[in-house]
Write a protein that holds these residues in place. Structure first.
Motif, PDB file in Angstrom:
ATOM      1  N   ALA A   1       0.745  -1.418  -0.072  1.00  0.00           N
ATOM      2  CA  ALA A   1       0.050   0.173   0.101  1.00  0.00           C
ATOM      3  C   ALA A   1       0.977   1.184  -0.166  1.00  0.00           C
ATOM      4  CB  ALA A   1      -0.914  -0.029   1.380  1.00  0.00           C
ATOM      5  N   ALA A   2       2.058   1.169   0.709  1.00  0.00           N
ATOM      6  CA  ALA A   2       2.818   2.437   0.720  1.00  0.00           C
ATOM      7  C   ALA A   2       3.523   2.713  -0.651  1.00  0.00           C
ATOM      8  CB  ALA A   2       3.916   2.222   1.853  1.00  0.00           C
ATOM      9  N   VAL A   3       3.889   1.521  -1.231  1.00  0.00           N
ATOM     10  CA  VAL A   3       4.583   1.913  -2.475  1.00  0.00           C
ATOM     11  C   VAL A   3       3.579   2.361  -3.574  1.00  0.00           C
ATOM     12  CG1 VAL A   3       5.752   0.442  -4.370  1.00  0.00           C
ATOM     13  CG2 VAL A   3       6.210   0.131  -1.807  1.00  0.00           C
ATOM     14  N   VAL A   4       2.302   1.663  -3.428  1.00  0.00           N
ATOM     15  CA  VAL A   4       1.458   2.091  -4.446  1.00  0.00           C
ATOM     16  C   VAL A   4       0.952   3.468  -4.059  1.00  0.00           C
ATOM     17  CG1 VAL A   4      -1.202   1.855  -5.188  1.00  0.00           C
ATOM     18  CG2 VAL A   4       0.394  -0.227  -5.081  1.00  0.00           C
ATOM     19  N   ALA A   5       0.851   3.857  -3.110  1.00  0.00           N
ATOM     20  CA  ALA A   5       0.595   5.163  -2.560  1.00  0.00           C
ATOM     21  C   ALA A   5       1.825   6.283  -3.015  1.00  0.00           C
ATOM     22  CB  ALA A   5       0.377   5.394  -1.258  1.00  0.00           C
ATOM     23  N   LYS A   6       3.021   5.981  -3.017  1.00  0.00           N
ATOM     24  CA  LYS A   6       4.125   6.614  -3.240  1.00  0.00           C
ATOM     25  C   LYS A   6       4.057   6.801  -4.710  1.00  0.00           C
ATOM     26  CE  LYS A   6       8.950   7.118  -2.636  1.00  0.00           C
ATOM     27  NZ  LYS A   6      10.162   6.696  -1.776  1.00  0.00           N
ATOM     28  N   TYR A   7       4.089   5.890  -5.669  1.00  0.00           N
ATOM     29  CA  TYR A   7       4.156   6.019  -7.102  1.00  0.00           C
ATOM     30  C   TYR A   7       2.804   5.702  -7.745  1.00  0.00           C
ATOM     31  CZ  TYR A   7       8.932   4.911  -5.861  1.00  0.00           C
ATOM     32  OH  TYR A   7      10.362   4.916  -5.190  1.00  0.00           O
TER      33      TYR A   7
END
Length: 68
Positions: free
Chosen positions: A55-61
């Motif tokens: 979720a953090a990676v998807v939110a960041k990118y």
């Protein structure tokens, strides 16, 4: 939404009650070892950590991934 929550609570109560009745009827059943609890907690914790990382990676990118 309240109906679903109430229905779920009733179902869980019924299942819990059946489990308690079974434990009273057969007291040798239902014992869970501390090792099993540790394994389950580690597995659930790992799954939550992986989901959070994704979720953090998807939110960041998110902006960069929209063109795919």
């Amino acid at each position: 939404m309240r109906y679903l929550a109430a229905k779920t609570a009733v179902t869980l109560t019924a299942v819990w009650g059946k489990g308690l009745a079974e434990a009273k009827r057969r007291p040798d059943r239902g014992d869970i070892s501390i090792t099993t609890v540790i394994i389950w907690v580690a597995a659930i914790g790992g799954a939550i950590a992986i989901a959070g990382t994704i979720a953090a990676v998807v939110a960041k990118y998110n902006g960069k991934l929209s063109g795919i």
